[in-house]
Write an enzyme that holds these catalytic residues in place. Structure first.
Site, PDB file in Angstrom:
ATOM      1  N   ASP A   9       0.869  -1.192   0.000  1.00 60.60           N
ATOM      2  CA  ASP A   9       0.000   0.000   0.000  1.00 60.60           C
ATOM      3  C   ASP A   9       0.902   1.238   0.000  1.00 60.60           C
ATOM      4  O   ASP A   9       1.846   1.323   0.782  1.00 60.60           O
ATOM      5  CB  ASP A   9      -0.898  -0.014   1.247  1.00 60.60           C
ATOM      6  CG  ASP A   9      -1.951   1.091   1.223  1.00 60.60           C
ATOM      7  OD1 ASP A   9      -3.155   0.761   1.242  1.00 60.60           O
ATOM      8  OD2 ASP A   9      -1.574   2.283   1.191  1.00 60.60           O
ATOM      9  N   ASP A 104      -4.139   2.334  -4.872  1.00 53.71           N
ATOM     10  CA  ASP A 104      -2.769   2.342  -4.353  1.00 53.71           C
ATOM     11  C   ASP A 104      -2.441   1.121  -3.512  1.00 53.71           C
ATOM     12  O   ASP A 104      -1.518   1.156  -2.718  1.00 53.71           O
ATOM     13  CB  ASP A 104      -2.523   3.618  -3.540  1.00 53.71           C
ATOM     14  CG  ASP A 104      -3.073   3.521  -2.125  1.00 53.71           C
ATOM     15  OD1 ASP A 104      -4.092   2.836  -1.923  1.00 53.71           O
ATOM     16  OD2 ASP A 104      -2.467   4.128  -1.226  1.00 53.71           O
ATOM     17  N   GLU A 105      -3.213   0.058  -3.665  1.00 54.36           N
ATOM     18  CA  GLU A 105      -2.890  -1.139  -2.873  1.00 54.36           C
ATOM     19  C   GLU A 105      -3.167  -2.408  -3.659  1.00 54.36           C
ATOM     20  O   GLU A 105      -4.040  -2.441  -4.530  1.00 54.36           O
ATOM     21  CB  GLU A 105      -3.654  -1.152  -1.548  1.00 54.36           C
ATOM     22  CG  GLU A 105      -5.138  -1.288  -1.690  1.00 54.36           C
ATOM     23  CD  GLU A 105      -5.840  -1.419  -0.340  1.00 54.36           C
ATOM     24  OE1 GLU A 105      -5.570  -2.389   0.392  1.00 54.36           O
ATOM     25  OE2 GLU A 105      -6.665  -0.552  -0.030  1.00 54.36           O
TER      26      GLU A 105
HETATM   27  P1  TTP Z   1      -5.363   5.106   1.534  1.00 56.12           P
HETATM   28  O1  TTP Z   1      -4.326   4.081   1.160  1.00 56.12           O
HETATM   29  O2  TTP Z   1      -6.414   4.718   2.510  1.00 56.12           O
HETATM   30  O3  TTP Z   1      -4.657   6.407   2.149  1.00 56.12           O
HETATM   31  P2  TTP Z   1      -3.289   7.094   1.796  1.00 56.12           P
HETATM   32  O4  TTP Z   1      -2.551   6.346   0.736  1.00 56.12           O
HETATM   33  O5  TTP Z   1      -3.527   8.539   1.520  1.00 56.12           O
HETATM   34  O6  TTP Z   1      -2.494   7.010   3.168  1.00 56.12           O
HETATM   35  P3  TTP Z   1      -1.836   5.721   3.866  1.00 56.12           P
HETATM   36  O7  TTP Z   1      -2.072   4.556   3.004  1.00 56.12           O
HETATM   37  O8  TTP Z   1      -0.390   6.064   3.999  1.00 56.12           O
HETATM   38  O9  TTP Z   1      -2.502   5.628   5.202  1.00 56.12           O
HETATM   39  O10 TTP Z   1      -6.094   5.616   0.245  1.00 56.12           O
HETATM   40  C1  TTP Z   1      -5.406   5.778  -0.997  1.00 56.12           C
HETATM   41  C2  TTP Z   1      -5.884   7.026  -1.704  1.00 56.12           C
HETATM   42  O11 TTP Z   1      -7.283   6.945  -1.927  1.00 56.12           O
HETATM   43  C3  TTP Z   1      -5.643   8.299  -0.931  1.00 56.12           C
HETATM   44  O12 TTP Z   1      -4.352   8.853  -1.144  1.00 56.12           O
HETATM   45  C4  TTP Z   1      -6.721   9.178  -1.439  1.00 56.12           C
HETATM   46  C5  TTP Z   1      -7.847   8.244  -1.839  1.00 56.12           C
HETATM   47  N1  TTP Z   1      -8.902   8.325  -0.793  1.00 56.12           N
HETATM   48  C6  TTP Z   1     -10.000   9.143  -1.002  1.00 56.12           C
HETATM   49  O13 TTP Z   1     -10.136   9.763  -2.066  1.00 56.12           O
HETATM   50  N2  TTP Z   1     -10.937   9.236  -0.010  1.00 56.12           N
HETATM   51  C7  TTP Z   1     -10.812   8.575   1.181  1.00 56.12           C
HETATM   52  O14 TTP Z   1     -11.682   8.701   2.065  1.00 56.12           O
HETATM   53  C8  TTP Z   1      -9.674   7.718   1.383  1.00 56.12           C
HETATM   54  C9  TTP Z   1      -9.495   6.961   2.672  1.00 56.12           C
HETATM   55  C10 TTP Z   1      -8.748   7.630   0.373  1.00 56.12           C
HETATM   56 MG    MG Z   2      -2.232   4.254   0.863  1.00 53.60          MG
END
Ligand code: TTP
Ligand code: MG
Length: 405
Positions: A9, A104-105
């Site tokens: 991720d 992103d995962e």
């Molecule tokens: P995440 O992987 O949940 O968050 P992140 O990558 O920003 O942070 P981390 O993994 O380090 O905790 O989500 C991936 C992307 O998805 C995030 O950058 C933006 C998008 N997203 C939204 O648009 N709305 C949301 O509510 C969430 C949680 C994520």
């Molecule tokens: Mg992320």
């Protein structure tokens, strides 16, 4: 043979892409989601912003109150999608058994890849390539099953690399709070708390019937997860199971024409995404959040499948009209989603010529939009949004987009 599954991720994905494009933003509190004087929520916050308590999903105004010196960015979805594609392409080099679980995962099954190195070496190599080639930081979890790998990647953030050895799953999970378990949301957390359960270890130790009686089938699954048991395979397909778009208004509204125009815009966005995935949908879902935060979802399904903007809109607007007729409350957020997706091969094709013509039209519009930007073409109803489009750069607002897989 023991399975070896990686969950990878990206850290602060949207923000990190912005920082890769503008290195001056590195090391600073940065928020992607929009301007803090507008409505809307934080989509992604840099770890420096998180120190101030800023989190994804939080209203932008609240984020601003927590850290007024943070840099607030509108964000640009096409740029994130490109980064996502490059990320997945790197992962695909390590194993063909790749399942994207969001932009992103992804899960990667590397069982049997010993010839290329230990799991730890492969994970380090993935992190290096992601850093070098797309200038992003990936956190990786390694375990014998998906759920433990996911929890491990979360736990190591940022820049994590956490390996849970075979047989150690229960010990690894035991001290963690139940909210760390996928499938446990705020409500379930409360239910469990009422039962005196705070940690995953306490949950794992409960007799399965106790949790089943309280939480039903979902309880059985989280109880298994708590015990480190998860037989789910890494699904090769990685195909989208649902696609949705939603947007929060600058001001709560009950203006039906405006709501319909925004809905049409969101349907066109969803339709374009659906066609890009080469899918048809059977089910259309409308989501409304009212000013008092009450949230409803309504759906319709049909035997016929579609990928046409007009058909998605027709379904969604019917649901909207029904909802507006039932409740006269100001609307804060509107969203549309499609699910029950099938590949083109399985579609029940309509022979009537109008859908064929519409399909050609949608595709012609897609080509122009791919070249000149989404707002380069506006269709009848969205003309009302012309001024809004004109006042913002690029994408007119950052809709929360989700492609669930
Ligand atoms: P995440 O992987 O949940 O968050 P992140 O990558 O920003 O942070 P981390 O993994 O380090 O905790 O989500 C991936 C992307 O998805 C995030 O950058 C933006 C998008 N997203 C939204 O648009 N709305 C949301 O509510 C969430 C949680 C994520
Ligand atoms: Mg992320």
């Amino acid at each position: 043979m023991n399975r070896c599954i990686l969950h990878i991720d990206l850290d602060a994905f949207f923000v990190s892409v912005e920082q890769a494009l503008a290195p001056g933003l590195r090391g600073k509190p940065v928020v992607v989601g929009g301007r803090p004087d507008r409505r809307g929520v934080v989509a992604s916050a840099s770890y420096e912003a998180r120190v101030f308590g800023i989190r994804a999903g939080m209203p932008l105004a609240q984020a601003y109150r927590l850290c007024s010196q943070a840099i607030f960015l509108q964000g640009s979805f096409p740029v994130y999608r490109d980064a996502s594609e490059r990320f997945m392409a790197i992962l695909a080099d390590f194993s063909p058994c790749l399942e994207p679980a969001g932009l992103d995962e992804a899960y990667l099954d590397i069982t049997g890849c010993e010839a290329y190195g230990t799991p730890h070496q492969l994970a380090s190599h993935i992190k290096e390539r992601v850093k070098k080639e797309i200038k992003l930081i990936a956190s990786v979890g390694m375990a014998g099953c998906k759920v433990v790998a996911k929890i491990a990647s979360d736990l190591g953030k940022p820049d994590g690399l956490v390996e849970v050895a075979a047989g150690q799953e229960k010990e690894f999970l035991a001290p963690l709070p139940v909210i760390n378990l996928p499938g446990v949301g705020k409500r379930t957390e409360q239910e469990l708390k009422a039962m005196g359960i705070k940690t995953i270890g306490q949950l794992a130790a409960l007799p399965p019937e106790a949790i089943k009686n309280r939480l039903g089938a979902a309880g059985v699954i989280i109880h298994r997860y708590a015990n480190g048991i998860d037989d789910r395979q890494v699904e090769l397909t990685g195909e989208a199971k649902s696609i949705s778009r939603e947007t929060t208004f600058a001001e709560d509204t009950l203006d039906r024409t405006f709501l319909q125009a925004i809905l049409r815009y969101l349907c066109e966005r969803v339709g374009a995404e659906l066609r890009q995935e080469s899918k048809h949908a059977r089910t259309i879902t409308l989501k409304l959040r009212y000013a008092d935060f009450e949230t409803i979802t309504r759906r319709i399904s049909s035997k016929e499948t579609t990928d046409a903007d007009e058909a998605i809109f027709a379904g969604a607007v019917t649901l909207l009209d029904q909802a507006l007729a039932r409740k006269r409350k100001l609307v804060r957020l509107i969203g549309v989603g499609v699910s029950n997706l099938v590949g083109y091969g399985k579609q029940l094709h309509l022979l009537d010529s109008r859908p064929q013509r519409l399909a050609h039209l949608d595709r012609a519009i897609d080509r122009i939009r791919n070249k000149y930007g989404f707002t380069s073409i506006q269709t009848g109803r969205t003309l009302l949004l012309k001024d809004i489009f004109a006042t913002r750069e690029g994408d007119f607002m950052l809709e929360t987009t989700s492609l669930s897989r």
